[in-house]
Write an enzyme that holds these catalytic residues in place. Sequence first.
Site, PDB file in Angstrom:
ATOM      1  CD1 TRP A 100      -2.117  -2.095   2.084  1.00  0.00           C
ATOM      2  CD2 TRP A 100      -2.877  -1.447   0.080  1.00  0.00           C
ATOM      3  NE1 TRP A 100      -3.095  -2.979   1.678  1.00  0.00           N
ATOM      4  CE2 TRP A 100      -3.584  -2.599   0.464  1.00  0.00           C
ATOM      5  CE3 TRP A 100      -3.183  -0.845  -1.145  1.00  0.00           C
ATOM      6  CZ2 TRP A 100      -4.567  -3.177  -0.341  1.00  0.00           C
ATOM      7  CZ3 TRP A 100      -4.158  -1.416  -1.954  1.00  0.00           C
ATOM      8  CH2 TRP A 100      -4.837  -2.565  -1.542  1.00  0.00           C
ATOM      9  CG  ASP A 167      -3.229   4.130   4.060  1.00  0.00           C
ATOM     10  OD1 ASP A 167      -4.277   3.964   4.710  1.00  0.00           O
ATOM     11  OD2 ASP A 167      -2.883   3.384   3.115  1.00  0.00           O
ATOM     12  CE  LYS A 191      -8.509  -3.298   4.010  1.00  0.00           C
ATOM     13  NZ  LYS A 191      -7.560  -2.340   3.492  1.00  0.00           N
TER      14      LYS A 191
HETATM   15  C1  LIG Z   1      -6.920  -1.944   2.151  1.00  0.00           C
HETATM   16  C2  LIG Z   1      -5.917  -0.880   2.236  1.00  0.00           C
HETATM   17  C3  LIG Z   1      -5.795   0.093   1.235  1.00  0.00           C
HETATM   18  C4  LIG Z   1      -6.637   0.086  -0.015  1.00  0.00           C
HETATM   19  O1  LIG Z   1      -7.932   0.485   0.280  1.00  0.00           O
HETATM   20  P1  LIG Z   1      -9.035   0.671  -0.855  1.00  0.00           P
HETATM   21  O2  LIG Z   1     -10.119   1.379  -0.090  1.00  0.00           O
HETATM   22  O3  LIG Z   1      -9.413  -0.696  -1.313  1.00  0.00           O
HETATM   23  O4  LIG Z   1      -8.469   1.489  -1.943  1.00  0.00           O
HETATM   24  C5  LIG Z   1      -4.854   1.085   1.411  1.00  0.00           C
HETATM   25  N1  LIG Z   1      -4.060   1.121   2.487  1.00  0.00           N
HETATM   26  C6  LIG Z   1      -4.150   0.198   3.469  1.00  0.00           C
HETATM   27  C7  LIG Z   1      -3.245   0.294   4.654  1.00  0.00           C
HETATM   28  C8  LIG Z   1      -5.082  -0.829   3.364  1.00  0.00           C
HETATM   29  O5  LIG Z   1      -5.168  -1.742   4.346  1.00  0.00           O
END
Ligand SMILES: *Cc1c(COP(=O)(O)O)cnc(C)c1O
Length: 357
Positions: A100, A167, A191
């Site tokens: 990511w 993020d 998540k």
């Molecule tokens: C799942 C995830 C993403 C991607 O998320 P999307 O909403 O599917 O684009 C980005 N960063 C982290 C840390 C993730 O766990």
Amino acid sequence: MKKVHNFTAGPCILPQQAIDNAIEALKDFKGTGVPVISISHRTKEWESVMDECRTLWRELLNIPEDYEILFLGGGASMGFLYVAMNFLENKAAYLETGVWAKKALKEAKGLGSAYAVASSADTVFNYIPKDYEIPADVDYFHITTNNTIYGTEIHEDMDSPVPLIADMSSDIMSRPVDVSKYAMIYGGAQKNVGPAGVTFFIVKKDLLGKVSRYIPTMLDLRTHIDGASMFNTPPVFSIFVMNETLKWLKGIGGVEAIHKINREKAQLLYAEIDRNPLFKGTAAVEDRSIMNVCFVMAEGYESLQDEFMAFAKERGMTGIKGHRSVGGFRASIYNACPKESVEALVACMQEFEQLHK
Ligand SMILES: *Cc1c(COP(=O)(O)O)cnc(C)c1O
């Protein structure tokens, strides 16, 4: 309905209370006689959900007044682009702690000069690099606080000489956060705080508007601040369920209370992984995530992997297969994952050990 223990990495387990309330709202939203998925987002009933949800975010994470809270579409992956579009002028630095983080960096490279200050790619991202200095000459420093795929986590809010952007897709609301240390925090809701379809942004407003590029309307965070996240139609149902999830979290005592529970769950599972001779953890011990617990069969027991997967499945465990890029197992034990599920997984590992030792 079949009773399972859900360890899926995302879209993830949500509190039953949130799901039950969503089912009710699908029949009749706040007594309007209209399902929540058919209500105009310009009604006062809907606006009250937006207000309540923003207020819950602010309360739960103690978000200072000079930060805006946005609920947008696009996922965290679109968030990568929002970051670069809105903050990158000359140069940006990233901490490369997984796939990511790499994807976030790629978006910045597409728009300007960006680089990884440090990386743990050398050992399949099984630790958080510590031997680096945050450069003082960049527009921002970007981190991924929890690396969902590898089970590593940055447990502390770091001090940064430049705006810090994080993020937090997979550990938001799992612990208290000092929001004032960040220029922006963002992530996909699916998540830990809701269903897929809504992306959260917590952004310090006065840091926006400093780049000289043309920013397309929909990618300009100021558009969405001005529109209070309703410049265009928001992901209504996802926001509704996120709001219900946060109401549940507040009800059980907020992020401090859940942090304690999350640590207990993680300790329970890591203790078993460390004790049980059949299994071993993959992440560096000091960087172990309290959200995603990654493990593999120990040396000498590798051939039992498929058998354990089937064994666990028979006992109701679902979603424990590791990410395809790392293999092995991953148990995601997000906020809504009950301690009983972790106990059931531990019991299952012990039972499996009895069969094979
Ligand atoms: C799942 C995830 C993403 C991607 O998320 P999307 O909403 O599917 O684009 C980005 N960063 C982290 C840390 C993730 O766990």
